[in-house]
Design a protein around this motif. Structure first.
Motif, PDB file in Angstrom:
ATOM      1  N   MET A   1      -6.278 -11.205   2.165  1.00  0.00           N
ATOM      2  CA  MET A   1      -6.867 -10.234   1.242  1.00  0.00           C
ATOM      3  C   MET A   1      -5.818  -9.182   0.888  1.00  0.00           C
ATOM      4  N   MET A   2      -5.627  -8.951  -0.391  1.00  0.00           N
ATOM      5  CA  MET A   2      -4.640  -7.979  -0.857  1.00  0.00           C
ATOM      6  C   MET A   2      -5.316  -6.616  -1.026  1.00  0.00           C
ATOM      7  N   HIS A   3      -4.783  -5.582  -0.366  1.00  0.00           N
ATOM      8  CA  HIS A   3      -5.347  -4.246  -0.506  1.00  0.00           C
ATOM      9  C   HIS A   3      -4.217  -3.224  -0.629  1.00  0.00           C
ATOM     10  N   TYR A   4      -4.576  -1.958  -0.795  1.00  0.00           N
ATOM     11  CA  TYR A   4      -3.565  -0.941  -1.070  1.00  0.00           C
ATOM     12  C   TYR A   4      -2.614  -0.707   0.100  1.00  0.00           C
ATOM     13  N   GLY A   5      -3.016  -1.114   1.302  1.00  0.00           N
ATOM     14  CA  GLY A   5      -2.098  -1.036   2.437  1.00  0.00           C
ATOM     15  C   GLY A   5      -0.928  -1.986   2.243  1.00  0.00           C
ATOM     16  N   HIS A   6      -1.231  -3.197   1.752  1.00  0.00           N
ATOM     17  CA  HIS A   6      -0.164  -4.145   1.427  1.00  0.00           C
ATOM     18  C   HIS A   6       0.720  -3.581   0.309  1.00  0.00           C
ATOM     19  N   SER A   7       0.071  -3.008  -0.699  1.00  0.00           N
ATOM     20  CA  SER A   7       0.830  -2.450  -1.823  1.00  0.00           C
ATOM     21  C   SER A   7       1.777  -1.352  -1.363  1.00  0.00           C
ATOM     22  N   ASN A   8       1.324  -0.538  -0.428  1.00  0.00           N
ATOM     23  CA  ASN A   8       2.174   0.543   0.068  1.00  0.00           C
ATOM     24  C   ASN A   8       3.364  -0.003   0.851  1.00  0.00           C
ATOM     25  N   ALA A   9       3.145  -1.077   1.603  1.00  0.00           N
ATOM     26  CA  ALA A   9       4.253  -1.717   2.321  1.00  0.00           C
ATOM     27  C   ALA A   9       5.250  -2.307   1.329  1.00  0.00           C
ATOM     28  N   ILE A  10       4.735  -2.925   0.281  1.00  0.00           N
ATOM     29  CA  ILE A  10       5.590  -3.509  -0.754  1.00  0.00           C
ATOM     30  C   ILE A  10       6.388  -2.416  -1.461  1.00  0.00           C
TER      31      ILE A  10
END
Length: 254
Positions: A1-10
């Motif tokens: 599941m893609m969420h803003y936590g992943h986006s912040n890591a990216i």
């Protein structure tokens, strides 16, 4: 599941270099090492590709990152969150809890870096909010602090010590970090679209992509928690307005 936590890591990973390649595991790899997926692999490939800090997506990436893989894509190093955990190794249909680190090889080669994990968000927590049917995650305002954790939900879903509270406190700085910092130019055709954008997914991405194609500058309105709850009821929205804002801002079409 893609969420803003992943986006912040990216986002953090992109700041460490010039070109960012993101490997995305297949459904089979995730089931083998972690469990059932929430989004299927095609949805996850599309969601990662739509993240504005990503330059290239590698589908079906292996769970163990090796020096050979980095060399294959001419990558100088790989990045992972500082919450990196040990995993179980599957051998002959037996699970061996030997504490093997899936980044051990690249660490020894000096080609590994870490970024800060976004506190208070995980796939497990978001799934927990849906299943527990709580409302506290969107009743908090920006000055509120959560009091309980759902991080153990996966192991003990009926625990009375878990709740759907988000641990993430949005700040002006985080909004700025996610923003494009761009203003529409004179003569630009400005397109406006609005919605809840709860649990940001490929349907939202496709909508924003098509909307952006209609003009030069896309402006997105996000409904507040009270409005979404009044329309949808139950424990909606699953993500509070600050979390949904970061999800939308991470999309390359906005």
């Amino acid at each position: 599941m893609m969420h803003y936590g992943h986006s912040n890591a990216i986002r953090q990973a992109k700041e460490m270099g010039d070109y960012l390649i993101v490997g995305v595991h297949s459904d089979e790899e995730i089931r083998k090492h972690k469990g059932p997926t929430v989004m299927n692999q095609e949805e996850r490939y599309e969601a990662v590709a739509a993240c504005k800090w990503v330059d290239e997506v590698v589908p079906n990436a292996p769970y163990f990152t090796t020096v050979e893989i980095l060399d294959q894509y001419d990558a100088d190093f790989c990045v992972h969150g500082d919450d990196i955990s040990k995993i179980n190794v599957m051998t002959n249909n037996a699970t061996l809890s030997d504490g093997t680190d899936c980044y051990e090889e690249v660490k020894k080669a000096g080609r590994y870096k870490e970024c800060k994990r976004t506190t208070g968000v995980s796939t497990t927590e978001l799934v927990g909010r849906m299943l527990l049917l709580t409302r506290v995650h969107h009743q908090l305002n920006e000055n509120s602090f959560p009091v309980k954790s759902i991080e153990n939900f996966q192991n003990n879903p009926k625990s009375r010590y878990t709740s759907g509270v988000s641990h993430f406190l949005t700040t002006s700085r985080k909004i700025v970090q996610f923003s494009n910092k761009k203003e529409p130019k004179t003569g630009d055709k400005i397109i406006y679209v609005d919605g809840a954008f709860d649990l940001f997914h490929v349907g939202h991405i496709e909508l924003l992509k098509k909307a952006k194609e209609l003009g030069d500058y896309l402006l997105v309105g996000i409904h507040d928690d009270k409005t979404v709850n009044a329309i949808k009821g139950s424990n909606y929205p699953i993500m509070n307005v600050h979390e949904r804002t970061l999800s939308v801002l991470s999309c390359r079409y906005v």
